[in-house]
Design a protein around this motif. Structure first.
Motif, PDB file in Angstrom:
ATOM      1  N   HIS A 148       0.800  -1.227   0.000  1.00 47.72           N
ATOM      2  CA  HIS A 148       0.000   0.000   0.000  1.00 47.72           C
ATOM      3  C   HIS A 148       0.829   1.272   0.000  1.00 47.72           C
ATOM      4  O   HIS A 148       0.288   2.368  -0.173  1.00 47.72           O
ATOM      5  N   GLY A 149       2.133   1.171   0.242  1.00 51.18           N
ATOM      6  CA  GLY A 149       3.001   2.346   0.223  1.00 51.18           C
ATOM      7  C   GLY A 149       3.119   3.070   1.545  1.00 51.18           C
ATOM      8  O   GLY A 149       3.823   4.086   1.622  1.00 51.18           O
ATOM      9  N   ASP A 150       2.462   2.586   2.600  1.00 50.94           N
ATOM     10  CA  ASP A 150       2.509   3.264   3.899  1.00 50.94           C
ATOM     11  C   ASP A 150       3.930   3.268   4.456  1.00 50.94           C
ATOM     12  O   ASP A 150       4.566   2.208   4.571  1.00 50.94           O
ATOM     13  N   GLY A 151       4.443   4.445   4.806  1.00 50.65           N
ATOM     14  CA  GLY A 151       5.736   4.578   5.459  1.00 50.65           C
ATOM     15  C   GLY A 151       6.943   4.401   4.558  1.00 50.65           C
ATOM     16  O   GLY A 151       8.083   4.566   5.019  1.00 50.65           O
ATOM     17  N   VAL A 152       6.731   4.091   3.280  1.00 49.96           N
ATOM     18  CA  VAL A 152       7.862   3.814   2.397  1.00 49.96           C
ATOM     19  C   VAL A 152       8.667   5.077   2.115  1.00 49.96           C
ATOM     20  O   VAL A 152       9.899   5.060   2.122  1.00 49.96           O
ATOM     21  N   ARG A 153       7.977   6.196   1.870  1.00 46.18           N
ATOM     22  CA  ARG A 153       8.693   7.446   1.579  1.00 46.18           C
ATOM     23  C   ARG A 153       9.567   7.864   2.760  1.00 46.18           C
ATOM     24  O   ARG A 153      10.720   8.272   2.586  1.00 46.18           O
ATOM     25  N   ASP A 154       9.027   7.774   3.999  1.00 37.07           N
ATOM     26  CA  ASP A 154       9.810   8.140   5.186  1.00 37.07           C
ATOM     27  C   ASP A 154      11.045   7.257   5.318  1.00 37.07           C
ATOM     28  O   ASP A 154      12.127   7.719   5.699  1.00 37.07           O
ATOM     29  N   LEU A 155      10.879   5.962   4.995  1.00 41.32           N
ATOM     30  CA  LEU A 155      11.995   5.022   5.065  1.00 41.32           C
ATOM     31  C   LEU A 155      13.114   5.436   4.110  1.00 41.32           C
ATOM     32  O   LEU A 155      14.291   5.485   4.476  1.00 41.32           O
ATOM     33  N   VAL A 156      12.751   5.765   2.862  1.00 42.64           N
ATOM     34  CA  VAL A 156      13.756   6.117   1.861  1.00 42.64           C
ATOM     35  C   VAL A 156      14.412   7.451   2.202  1.00 42.64           C
ATOM     36  O   VAL A 156      15.627   7.621   2.056  1.00 42.64           O
ATOM     37  N   GLU A 157      13.630   8.419   2.659  1.00 45.01           N
ATOM     38  CA  GLU A 157      14.204   9.712   3.041  1.00 45.01           C
ATOM     39  C   GLU A 157      15.219   9.553   4.164  1.00 45.01           C
ATOM     40  O   GLU A 157      16.260  10.217   4.168  1.00 45.01           O
ATOM     41  N   MET A 158      14.931   8.658   5.095  1.00 47.65           N
ATOM     42  CA  MET A 158      15.889   8.409   6.183  1.00 47.65           C
ATOM     43  C   MET A 158      17.148   7.737   5.635  1.00 47.65           C
ATOM     44  O   MET A 158      18.271   8.074   6.024  1.00 47.65           O
ATOM     45  N   ALA A 159      16.994   6.791   4.691  1.00 48.30           N
ATOM     46  CA  ALA A 159      18.143   6.099   4.113  1.00 48.30           C
ATOM     47  C   ALA A 159      19.042   7.047   3.331  1.00 48.30           C
ATOM     48  O   ALA A 159      20.263   6.875   3.275  1.00 48.30           O
ATOM     49  N   LEU A 160      18.438   8.075   2.701  1.00 51.87           N
ATOM     50  CA  LEU A 160      19.190   8.998   1.848  1.00 51.87           C
ATOM     51  C   LEU A 160      19.568  10.297   2.553  1.00 51.87           C
ATOM     52  O   LEU A 160      20.132  11.196   1.928  1.00 51.87           O
ATOM     53  N   ALA A 161      19.273  10.399   3.848  1.00 58.82           N
ATOM     54  CA  ALA A 161      19.447  11.670   4.555  1.00 58.82           C
ATOM     55  C   ALA A 161      20.884  12.179   4.514  1.00 58.82           C
ATOM     56  O   ALA A 161      21.121  13.391   4.430  1.00 58.82           O
ATOM     57  N   ASP A 162      21.862  11.292   4.554  1.00 62.69           N
ATOM     58  CA  ASP A 162      23.264  11.709   4.619  1.00 62.69           C
ATOM     59  C   ASP A 162      23.908  11.885   3.248  1.00 62.69           C
ATOM     60  O   ASP A 162      25.105  12.178   3.156  1.00 62.69           O
ATOM     61  N   PHE A 163      23.134  11.718   2.165  1.00 61.32           N
ATOM     62  CA  PHE A 163      23.684  11.843   0.816  1.00 61.32           C
ATOM     63  C   PHE A 163      23.345  13.215   0.234  1.00 61.32           C
ATOM     64  O   PHE A 163      22.231  13.714   0.424  1.00 61.32           O
ATOM     65  N   PRO A 164      24.284  13.854  -0.463  1.00 60.65           N
ATOM     66  CA  PRO A 164      24.051  15.216  -0.977  1.00 60.65           C
ATOM     67  C   PRO A 164      23.070  15.232  -2.137  1.00 60.65           C
ATOM     68  O   PRO A 164      22.769  14.206  -2.753  1.00 60.65           O
ATOM     69  N   GLU A 165      22.582  16.430  -2.447  1.00 61.82           N
ATOM     70  CA  GLU A 165      21.731  16.615  -3.615  1.00 61.82           C
ATOM     71  C   GLU A 165      22.534  16.321  -4.883  1.00 61.82           C
ATOM     72  O   GLU A 165      23.732  16.607  -4.947  1.00 61.82           O
ATOM     73  N   PRO A 166      21.909  15.749  -5.905  1.00 62.70           N
ATOM     74  CA  PRO A 166      22.644  15.387  -7.126  1.00 62.70           C
ATOM     75  C   PRO A 166      22.978  16.605  -7.973  1.00 62.70           C
ATOM     76  O   PRO A 166      22.322  17.643  -7.885  1.00 62.70           O
TER      77      PRO A 166
END
Length: 461
Positions: A148-166
């Motif tokens: 259903h997509g619940d919580g998936v966006r928050d998970l990915v944002e947390m995984a990518l938090a330490d990576f710079p903008e492209p």
């Protein structure tokens, strides 16, 4: 460079469903069967302005010592070694298992971020479903629902938090897509590994090892490609398992999505009708084709000659394709194989200017005029232009072209292929006939105006 997220977990926890959610595709086969995914499967995703690469892996059984599960575990460990962040997927409805604990023991030793995704949490209280998974010692669990997509966006944002903008110039270039197809156990995965110079996909001496279509980014002589390893295609009557039916569909889709198809044949076996059926589907799809006859090193001179005669007889409709005799296991003949792949891709994407096409057409007509239709009139070919590519489409305009015999159509196709060097790709020739506007039913109903004048004059008198 895009950060790489690797999905890890035991079988049937929903990794492939999460992969499809993260890539917004249906690239990974999803079914309620454990062990469906076996190789690493790469895809591209984006959250906000941050793109990423996501890798789906097979069910991780770190204690497996041999067999297919050991090979799957090796693939997962290689993916983890490439990861910038690991997403450990667990089943929130089942709870912690002994296998989850074994995987967690391995992941705690990594020097990269590991996030625990508690999947199948829809309809459940998140604090309750996540509580048990603190025991894994990998930080705060994230309850999600891949379906259903619940919580998936928050998970990915947390995984990518330490990576710079492209950077702006990080846009993905269009690269040739090369699908490797053939019957089961002919050496498709071995060929992929030989080209990559590493054990990128599982090559196991068991038909049906590859189930999904695996996309592999690959660079050779400074040029980038995307290789597609596909499941082996068997005759329809031989396909019984639901998983194998999914695999066949994915293979056919991969052929249609590819720019060039490498058809792998097994020189140890006779050329079968199924090989011809696969080649026929490639031609119908309009894809460029290169034929690789594998395991050539194991044959004696007599057997080699017999195979060549068999190829000429059963695959004579592939006259436009280049045949190569290779050994994927020993790496023989691969350089020339990819030279033909490059040539076939260039032919499929060729730009054919209208003035030159028209000159070639008129020269062909001057050398050999089309035969008269019914011995009365001769079709007239006026000009030609390109109507598309992959495969190239040449549109010819003129009068009475629907009466051209098939032999003359083949003559024109051969002429265009020879002049423009379109080796390795099917060629489509379309005829557009101009119609006489005065030969309509309405005009025939009116008839001769002079006759109508005299008929009206007689009525008046």
């Amino acid at each position: 460079m895009k950060p790489t997220l690797v999905l890890v977990g035991r079988p049937n926890v929903g990794k492939s469903t999460l992969f499809n959610r993260l890539t917004k595709t249906r690239d990974a086969i999803v079914a309620d069967l454990p062990g469906l995914t076996r190789d690493r499967h790469y895809g591209h995703g984006k959250v906000g302005s941050k793109p990423y690469l996501v890798v789906d892996t097979g069910g991780f059984e770190p204690l497996a010592k041999d067999g297919i599960f050991h090979e799957m575990a090796r693939q997962t460990e290689q993916a983890i070694a490439e990861a910038d962040a690991v997403v450990f997927v667990v089943d929130g409805r089942v709870g912690i298992t002994a296998q989850d604990k074994e995987i967690a023991n391995k992941l705690r030793k990594l020097e990269r971020p590991v996030l625990v995704a508690v999947n199948k949490a829809e309809g459940m209280k998140h604090t309750v479903v996540a509580a048990d998974f603190y025991e894994l010692g990998l930080g705060e669990p994230f309850p999600v629902s891949a379906t259903h997509g619940d919580g998936v966006r928050d998970l990915v944002e947390m995984a990518l938090a330490d990576f710079p903008e492209p950077d702006e110039d990080d846009a993905k270039d269009e690269t040739p897509r090369v699908a490797i197809v053939g019957r089961p156990n002919v050496g498709k995965s071995t060929l992929i590994n030989a080209l990559m110079g590493e054990e990128r996909v599982i090559a196991f001496d068991m038909p049906g090892t590859t189930r999904d279509a695996i996309f592999v980014d690959f660079e050779r002589n400074g040029r980038k490609y995307t290789l597609i390893d596909t499941a082996g295609l068997r005759r329809r009557g031989k396909v019984f398992e639901a998983v194998e039916k999914f695999s066949v569909v994915k293979t056919l889709q991969s052929i249609e999505d590819a720019n060039v198809v490498v058809l792998v044949l097994d020189a140890d076996q006779d050329i079968s009708d199924q090989d011809a059926h696969i080649a026929g589907f490639v031609v119908e799809s309009g894809r460029s084709l290169v034929v690789a006859v594998n395991k050539w090193d194991s044959l004696d001179a007599y057997r080699r000659e017999r195979i060549k005669v068999d190829l000429e007889h059963k695959l004579k409709f592939l006259s436009f394709a280049t045949f190569h005799y290779i050994s994927a296991l020993k790496g023989l003949g691969l350089e020339k194989l990819f030279t033909s792949v490059d040539r076939a891709y260039a032919a499929a994407m060729a730009k054919l200017p209208t003035p030159k096409l028209t000159r070639v057409l008129l020269d062909a007509v001057a050398r050999q005029a089309p035969p008269r239709h019914g011995g009365i009139f001769r079709p007239k070919l006026r000009y030609a232009h390109q109507g598309g590519s992959n495969p190239p489409l040449i549109v010819i305009h003129g009068n009475a072209l629907d009466s051209l015999p098939e032999s003359y159509r083949r003559y024109l196709e051969h002429t265009f292929r020879e002049v423009f060097k379109l080796q390795g790709t099917p060629l489509r020739v379309q005829f557009n006939t101009s119609h006489n506007p005065f030969a309509t039913k309405e005009v025939r109903k009116i008839g001769n105006p002079r006759d109508t004048f005299y008929k009206n004059r007689e009525k008046k008198s």
